[in-house]
Write a protein that holds these residues in place. Structure first.
Motif, PDB file in Angstrom:
ATOM      1  N   SER A   1      92.693  25.876 -28.380  1.00  0.00           N
ATOM      2  CA  SER A   1      91.289  25.571 -28.091  1.00  0.00           C
ATOM      3  C   SER A   1      90.415  26.818 -28.236  1.00  0.00           C
ATOM      4  O   SER A   1      89.291  26.732 -28.734  1.00  0.00           O
ATOM      5  N   ASP A   2      90.929  27.989 -27.834  1.00  0.00           N
ATOM      6  CA  ASP A   2      90.169  29.229 -28.034  1.00  0.00           C
ATOM      7  C   ASP A   2      90.061  29.562 -29.522  1.00  0.00           C
ATOM      8  O   ASP A   2      89.062  30.115 -29.976  1.00  0.00           O
ATOM      9  N   PHE A   3      91.079  29.201 -30.285  1.00  0.00           N
ATOM     10  CA  PHE A   3      91.042  29.389 -31.741  1.00  0.00           C
ATOM     11  C   PHE A   3      89.918  28.556 -32.349  1.00  0.00           C
ATOM     12  O   PHE A   3      89.127  29.058 -33.144  1.00  0.00           O
ATOM     13  N   GLN A   4      89.834  27.293 -31.936  1.00  0.00           N
ATOM     14  CA  GLN A   4      88.811  26.397 -32.482  1.00  0.00           C
ATOM     15  C   GLN A   4      87.402  26.871 -32.123  1.00  0.00           C
ATOM     16  O   GLN A   4      86.488  26.806 -32.940  1.00  0.00           O
ATOM     17  N   SER A   5      87.224  27.365 -30.896  1.00  0.00           N
ATOM     18  CA  SER A   5      85.889  27.775 -30.446  1.00  0.00           C
ATOM     19  C   SER A   5      85.603  29.255 -30.657  1.00  0.00           C
ATOM     20  O   SER A   5      84.510  29.726 -30.340  1.00  0.00           O
ATOM     21  N   CYS A   6      86.590  29.990 -31.198  1.00  0.00           N
ATOM     22  CA  CYS A   6      86.457  31.441 -31.402  1.00  0.00           C
ATOM     23  C   CYS A   6      86.125  32.161 -30.091  1.00  0.00           C
ATOM     24  O   CYS A   6      85.275  33.046 -30.037  1.00  0.00           O
ATOM     25  N   SER A   7      86.801  31.762 -29.022  1.00  0.00           N
ATOM     26  CA  SER A   7      86.586  32.378 -27.715  1.00  0.00           C
ATOM     27  C   SER A   7      87.708  33.365 -27.416  1.00  0.00           C
ATOM     28  O   SER A   7      88.874  33.056 -27.606  1.00  0.00           O
ATOM     29  N   VAL A   8      87.331  34.537 -26.906  1.00  0.00           N
ATOM     30  CA  VAL A   8      88.314  35.523 -26.476  1.00  0.00           C
ATOM     31  C   VAL A   8      88.433  35.418 -24.955  1.00  0.00           C
ATOM     32  O   VAL A   8      87.489  35.746 -24.241  1.00  0.00           O
ATOM     33  N   PRO A   9      89.573  34.933 -24.455  1.00  0.00           N
ATOM     34  CA  PRO A   9      89.746  34.828 -23.003  1.00  0.00           C
ATOM     35  C   PRO A   9      89.670  36.206 -22.349  1.00  0.00           C
ATOM     36  O   PRO A   9      90.105  37.199 -22.940  1.00  0.00           O
ATOM     37  N   TRP A  10      89.167  36.276 -21.140  1.00  0.00           N
ATOM     38  CA  TRP A  10      88.976  37.565 -20.483  1.00  0.00           C
ATOM     39  C   TRP A  10      90.283  38.299 -20.255  1.00  0.00           C
ATOM     40  O   TRP A  10      90.317  39.515 -20.242  1.00  0.00           O
ATOM     41  N   ALA A  11      91.391  37.578 -20.079  1.00  0.00           N
ATOM     42  CA  ALA A  11      92.677  38.222 -19.802  1.00  0.00           C
ATOM     43  C   ALA A  11      93.523  38.454 -21.054  1.00  0.00           C
ATOM     44  O   ALA A  11      94.614  38.987 -20.971  1.00  0.00           O
ATOM     45  N   ALA A  12      93.028  38.054 -22.210  1.00  0.00           N
ATOM     46  CA  ALA A  12      93.818  38.198 -23.440  1.00  0.00           C
ATOM     47  C   ALA A  12      93.901  39.665 -23.863  1.00  0.00           C
ATOM     48  O   ALA A  12      92.894  40.364 -23.884  1.00  0.00           O
ATOM     49  N   PRO A  13      95.110  40.128 -24.192  1.00  0.00           N
ATOM     50  CA  PRO A  13      95.211  41.501 -24.690  1.00  0.00           C
ATOM     51  C   PRO A  13      94.568  41.602 -26.070  1.00  0.00           C
ATOM     52  O   PRO A  13      94.791  40.768 -26.931  1.00  0.00           O
ATOM     53  N   VAL A  14      93.750  42.627 -26.254  1.00  0.00           N
ATOM     54  CA  VAL A  14      93.065  42.853 -27.522  1.00  0.00           C
ATOM     55  C   VAL A  14      93.745  44.036 -28.207  1.00  0.00           C
ATOM     56  O   VAL A  14      93.838  45.117 -27.642  1.00  0.00           O
ATOM     57  N   LEU A  15      94.236  43.798 -29.419  1.00  0.00           N
ATOM     58  CA  LEU A  15      94.871  44.853 -30.200  1.00  0.00           C
ATOM     59  C   LEU A  15      93.797  45.543 -31.029  1.00  0.00           C
ATOM     60  O   LEU A  15      92.985  44.865 -31.659  1.00  0.00           O
ATOM     61  N   GLY A  16      93.792  46.853 -31.063  1.00  0.00           N
ATOM     62  CA  GLY A  16      92.722  47.552 -31.766  1.00  0.00           C
ATOM     63  C   GLY A  16      93.147  48.836 -32.451  1.00  0.00           C
ATOM     64  O   GLY A  16      92.314  49.677 -32.747  1.00  0.00           O
ATOM     65  N   SER A  17      94.436  48.991 -32.751  1.00  0.00           N
ATOM     66  CA  SER A  17      94.923  50.251 -33.321  1.00  0.00           C
ATOM     67  C   SER A  17      94.574  50.420 -34.794  1.00  0.00           C
ATOM     68  O   SER A  17      94.597  51.529 -35.306  1.00  0.00           O
ATOM     69  N   GLY A  18      94.304  49.309 -35.482  1.00  0.00           N
ATOM     70  CA  GLY A  18      94.076  49.364 -36.924  1.00  0.00           C
ATOM     71  C   GLY A  18      95.340  49.100 -37.719  1.00  0.00           C
ATOM     72  O   GLY A  18      95.300  48.857 -38.918  1.00  0.00           O
ATOM     73  N   HIS A  19      96.485  49.163 -37.040  1.00  0.00           N
ATOM     74  CA  HIS A  19      97.785  48.848 -37.657  1.00  0.00           C
ATOM     75  C   HIS A  19      98.652  48.228 -36.568  1.00  0.00           C
ATOM     76  O   HIS A  19      99.515  48.877 -35.997  1.00  0.00           O
ATOM     77  N   ASP A  20      98.383  46.954 -36.275  1.00  0.00           N
ATOM     78  CA  ASP A  20      99.056  46.264 -35.178  1.00  0.00           C
ATOM     79  C   ASP A  20     100.232  45.466 -35.710  1.00  0.00           C
ATOM     80  O   ASP A  20     100.065  44.644 -36.609  1.00  0.00           O
ATOM     81  N   GLU A  21     101.415  45.728 -35.153  1.00  0.00           N
ATOM     82  CA  GLU A  21     102.615  44.987 -35.527  1.00  0.00           C
ATOM     83  C   GLU A  21     102.958  44.020 -34.402  1.00  0.00           C
ATOM     84  O   GLU A  21     103.131  44.427 -33.260  1.00  0.00           O
ATOM     85  N   VAL A  22     103.050  42.744 -34.752  1.00  0.00           N
ATOM     86  CA  VAL A  22     103.346  41.700 -33.784  1.00  0.00           C
ATOM     87  C   VAL A  22     104.684  41.074 -34.175  1.00  0.00           C
ATOM     88  O   VAL A  22     104.795  40.457 -35.235  1.00  0.00           O
ATOM     89  N   VAL A  23     105.706  41.263 -33.335  1.00  0.00           N
ATOM     90  CA  VAL A  23     107.012  40.657 -33.574  1.00  0.00           C
ATOM     91  C   VAL A  23     106.971  39.235 -33.028  1.00  0.00           C
ATOM     92  O   VAL A  23     106.560  39.011 -31.884  1.00  0.00           O
ATOM     93  N   LEU A  24     107.363  38.278 -33.840  1.00  0.00           N
ATOM     94  CA  LEU A  24     107.351  36.868 -33.450  1.00  0.00           C
ATOM     95  C   LEU A  24     108.596  36.585 -32.615  1.00  0.00           C
ATOM     96  O   LEU A  24     109.708  36.525 -33.144  1.00  0.00           O
ATOM     97  N   THR A  25     108.402  36.446 -31.301  1.00  0.00           N
ATOM     98  CA  THR A  25     109.533  36.312 -30.384  1.00  0.00           C
ATOM     99  C   THR A  25     109.702  34.916 -29.795  1.00  0.00           C
ATOM    100  O   THR A  25     110.675  34.666 -29.099  1.00  0.00           O
ATOM    101  N   THR A  26     108.755  34.017 -30.041  1.00  0.00           N
ATOM    102  CA  THR A  26     108.890  32.634 -29.595  1.00  0.00           C
ATOM    103  C   THR A  26     108.454  31.727 -30.742  1.00  0.00           C
ATOM    104  O   THR A  26     107.654  32.116 -31.593  1.00  0.00           O
ATOM    105  N   TYR A  27     108.986  30.512 -30.766  1.00  0.00           N
ATOM    106  CA  TYR A  27     108.609  29.627 -31.861  1.00  0.00           C
ATOM    107  C   TYR A  27     107.515  28.656 -31.452  1.00  0.00           C
ATOM    108  O   TYR A  27     107.194  28.515 -30.279  1.00  0.00           O
ATOM    109  N   GLY A  28     106.908  28.033 -32.467  1.00  0.00           N
ATOM    110  CA  GLY A  28     105.796  27.113 -32.252  1.00  0.00           C
ATOM    111  C   GLY A  28     104.546  27.664 -32.926  1.00  0.00           C
ATOM    112  O   GLY A  28     104.604  28.569 -33.751  1.00  0.00           O
ATOM    113  N   ARG A  29     103.412  27.098 -32.574  1.00  0.00           N
ATOM    114  CA  ARG A  29     102.125  27.542 -33.144  1.00  0.00           C
ATOM    115  C   ARG A  29     101.717  28.882 -32.557  1.00  0.00           C
ATOM    116  O   ARG A  29     101.896  29.142 -31.368  1.00  0.00           O
ATOM    117  N   ARG A  30     101.106  29.720 -33.376  1.00  0.00           N
ATOM    118  CA  ARG A  30     100.530  31.004 -32.962  1.00  0.00           C
ATOM    119  C   ARG A  30      99.143  31.085 -33.571  1.00  0.00           C
ATOM    120  O   ARG A  30      98.960  30.848 -34.767  1.00  0.00           O
TER     121      ARG A  30
END
Length: 189
Positions: free
Chosen positions: A72-101
């Protein structure tokens, strides 16, 4: 004692090499990186993402960011207040759970202008000799990954691992970062 140590070391090395052979690194947007003007749904359309794979978001630090959100935040382009924001310019995200991301840009109106990515992560499929068990096909994604009112469809069920048509090599669950730690320690011995 020496025999059991040797068996443990063999199992550890087998696990590490099964991870090396099958985990993939995906640079989001390829040479364009994480920026405006790229259709990330087209970029992801011909890719298959599995547990243990890595997404790398490349952009200019301070001029953009990456936020993992729910549907729902994806559809509305909302950033939840508690969501971690990555900002290094080279962010590596390891996919550790399955399903939609779901990932969006947390910068100004970038998400509303199309800078967002949704992918489906499939369960790992391991090599037959890998000692790491794969998750049960009946296990469900965490509640945060299944928004109740999102128009984004749920992920499709993966075929059973013992299906005769399954030609995809099996994959290891060992995350890449853990591999790097173990590899550094084995080299030091």
């Amino acid at each position: 004692m020496a025999h059991s140590c040797a068996l443990f070391l063999f199992a550890l090395i087998a696990t590490i090499f099964s991870t090396i052979a099958v985990a993939k690194d995906f640079v989001v947007g390829d040479e364009n990186g994480w920026t405006l003007g790229v259709d990330y749904q087209v970029w992801a359309a011909n890719k298959v993402f599995h547990l243990g794979d890595t997404l790398t978001f490349n952009y200019v630090a301070g001029e953009d960011s990456v936020v993992r959100v729910n549907g729902s935040d994806f559809q509305s382009c909302s950033v939840p207040w508690a969501a971690p924001v990555l900002g290094s310019g080279h962010d590596e995200v390891v996919l550790t759970t399955y399903g939609r991301r779901w990932y969006i840009s947390g910068f100004a109106n970038h998400c509303k202008n199309g800078q967002k990515l949704v992918i489906t992560v499939l369960p790992s499929q391991q090599l037959p000799w890998s000692p790491v068990p794969s998750p049960s096909p009946s296990s469900s994604p965490s509640p945060e990954d299944a928004p109740s009112s999102s128009p984004v469809p749920a992920p499709e069920a993966a075929p059973p691992l013992n299906a005769p048509s399954a030609t995809v090599p099996r994959r290891s669950l060992l995350p890449k970062k853990l591999f790097k730690i173990i590899h550094r320690n084995l080299i030091a011995v």
